[in-house]
Design an enzyme around this catalytic site. Sequence first.
Site, PDB file in Angstrom:
ATOM      1  N   HIS A  61       3.166  50.708  80.303  1.00 51.46           N
ATOM      2  CA  HIS A  61       4.578  50.773  80.712  1.00 51.46           C
ATOM      3  C   HIS A  61       4.725  50.945  82.229  1.00 51.46           C
ATOM      4  O   HIS A  61       5.344  50.100  82.885  1.00 51.46           O
ATOM      5  CB  HIS A  61       5.304  51.869  79.927  1.00 51.46           C
ATOM      6  N   HIS A  85       6.131  56.853  87.839  1.00 51.25           N
ATOM      7  CA  HIS A  85       7.509  57.296  87.579  1.00 51.25           C
ATOM      8  C   HIS A  85       7.649  58.200  86.358  1.00 51.25           C
ATOM      9  O   HIS A  85       8.560  59.009  86.295  1.00 51.25           O
ATOM     10  CB  HIS A  85       8.457  56.097  87.495  1.00 51.25           C
ATOM     11  N   GLU A  89       7.681  63.584  84.241  1.00 56.17           N
ATOM     12  CA  GLU A  89       8.513  63.793  83.059  1.00 56.17           C
ATOM     13  C   GLU A  89       7.665  63.949  81.795  1.00 56.17           C
ATOM     14  O   GLU A  89       7.943  64.793  80.959  1.00 56.17           O
ATOM     15  CB  GLU A  89       9.485  62.604  82.907  1.00 56.17           C
ATOM     16  N   ASP A  90       6.619  63.149  81.684  1.00 57.07           N
ATOM     17  CA  ASP A  90       5.912  63.062  80.409  1.00 57.07           C
ATOM     18  C   ASP A  90       4.486  63.613  80.405  1.00 57.07           C
ATOM     19  O   ASP A  90       3.806  63.524  79.392  1.00 57.07           O
ATOM     20  CB  ASP A  90       5.850  61.589  79.945  1.00 57.07           C
ATOM     21  N   ASP A 152      12.339  50.174  85.270  1.00 54.31           N
ATOM     22  CA  ASP A 152      11.967  50.966  84.098  1.00 54.31           C
ATOM     23  C   ASP A 152      12.817  50.543  82.901  1.00 54.31           C
ATOM     24  O   ASP A 152      12.326  50.278  81.801  1.00 54.31           O
ATOM     25  CB  ASP A 152      12.190  52.449  84.443  1.00 54.31           C
TER      26      ASP A 152
HETATM   27 MN    MN Z   1       9.610  54.865  82.062  1.00 54.40          MN
END
Ligand code: MN
Length: 725
Positions: A61, A85, A89-90, A152
């Site tokens: 991704h 990116h 967050e992940d 994204d």
């Molecule tokens: Mn993304």
Amino acid sequence: MSPSDSTLTANPVEAAFRALLARVAEARPRERLDLLERAFEFSWRHHADQRRRSGEAFIMHPLAVATILHEMRMDVVCIAAGLLHDAVEDTPATHEEIRAAFGPVVAHLVAGVTKIDRLDFSSQGARQAENVRKMLLAMVDDIRVILIKLADRLHNMRTLRHLPPDRQRAVALETMEIYAPLAHRLGMGKMRGELEDLAFSFLEPDAYEQVRRAVEGRRKVSEEFLAQVRERVERVMAEHEIRCRVEGRVKRFYSIWQKLQRQAIEIEQVYDLLALRIITGSVRDCYAALGVIHNTWHPVPGRIKDFIAIPRPNGYQSLHTSVIHESGQPFEAQIRTEEMHRTAEEGIAAHWKYKDGQLAPESEDERLAWVRRLVEWQREMRDPAEFLATLKVDLHPEEVFAFTPKGQIIRLPRDATAVDFAYAIHTEVGNRCVGAKVNGRIAPLRYRVQSGDIVEILTQAGHAPSRDWLAFVKTSRARHKIKHWINLNERRRAVEIGRRALERDARRHDIALKPYKEADWVRAGQEYGFLRSEDLYAAIGYGKLSARQVLARLVPPEQRAALAGPPRATPRRAAPSGAAILVRGFSDLMVYRARCCNPVHGEAIVGYITRGRGVAVHAEQCANVQNLIYQSDRRIDVGWAPRAESPQPVKLAIFTDDRAGMLNSITAVISESGANIRNIAANTGSGQATIDVVLEVRDLQHLQAIQAGLKKIAGVHDVQRLYKL
Ligand code: MN
């Protein structure tokens, strides 16, 4: 290079990255590719255990996002941020780590994207206004954050089919409402087009399929047509020494669909379904090319648009014209310079060029102009929500977006009114609305809401919806709610009328209703097929049954005789104005003459059950009846009482020659007939006169006699009854 295994040069992830790296190296030979290598390595290591819903490694991704950013011709800093990116967050990676490893700019971009990811876009109602404001702030801060977010979103849309259906819908809707318009505002035609088509395919799969099939079915023909036209254009341009290149394109599915919807036409009638892009070297050549095109084919009037002289707000420039080919097939020609073309396709991204890691000096002004424009947009709006509305208004002209005073966005179809707005807020607000304030000013309820309006609905306790609203409301929600209220209320009223009719008739026939319990009424009702006593009362109220009929079913056989006889004489009361009118099956109902037509005794009449005021009696000739303003389900049979009543006022318009003594002759005829004159007024001019007279007549016969008498007067040309006094 791989996080776990360094022998995997054949690994598809590794291969994908190498391919990207090669493309970047070719396009940007002097940029720091090591930044990309390190960013990829970092990202892969952190996402190593993650998979996407499709089953593929998560790292694919960010890789895809980075590739899209490269295709948008972004610099390596931006591409590196694209690779990273989702890391904060992940994954356990922190902002500080990224900052330490990749520097403040990359870290800042990643933080911006993370911030947007954390916004909650799912809340309905006050939907997105606040979020868009935050996005805007991020945007003004560094537009690349938005570009990464768009890349994204684009990849997520391309792979959306792997998500469960409800998520598909939510993401597609958000794309359609926020990201595609945002891309549009930023002038990124290509991005917007792909986002829209993808979102469209999930939001309206049937429509999408329909358009897709229609376009596919024409593809061969379209391509041949475009190739042929293109060749011809290249030839005529060469003859006129206009240097250009020519591209053919088929309009995007979603724009086709919008056009079909908006104009209710067939796909063959879409003028710009097929378009030719003529890309020239100068503005002068654009206009010259336009002239050549118009000399070659017949232009469609009203379809020439000069977006070079007047660019669109997002900076789009082009000349558009639609022409008709010899075959009858219309097509659009879009004529622009190379630079305009790039701006149209890439928008703000086209102005975000770096050279050797620095902003290219010639782009600086453009870039600042963009940012300035964004800031201005933001400043002009008192409410951030307004920004959203303007974002959408270009794209969705079939919809308007207005705001409550608290900034809640209300989305309505085009031409929706203040009443629609009120019902969109809440049913009770709709039912009680008495007026509206639009942008601080009082506006009528039928005011058509415009995008960006701040609408405050004024309500009054106890106020009721009006049937008149049905004539102008636009949303099915408002229509449904109004009808529902009216039906409910009319029924309530009918029940009440029915009850009163029963009580009155019982009293007149000396029947005591007290001993009868609910069960008795239910039993009487069952004989007519009603389950509840209320239905029985309503049937009487609507005039479907007579009270006497029902009483006969209720009372024991020995009392039925009483009902058969004449009613007991009731003490004489001052007759209400409507006492001369009988409603079939009723006695002494609230009956009144409708003021729009003031029927006179003997005239053909119809009754309508009104809301809370009893039965309105109209002349059959009344314009309101003729125009079917009233619904037939409220209609009720009425008739005149046999006895003449007190005289009724009637208005006549008498058209005469303007001569001395005319008024005298007229008043004489009226007085002789025994009618009273309430009012008389004459208008004269150019030898003619119109005399309006209000007189009191006993009944229709009386009126007709007077009319006949008046017509006999020499110099009287016509006598007309005016229904409204
Ligand atoms: Mn993304």
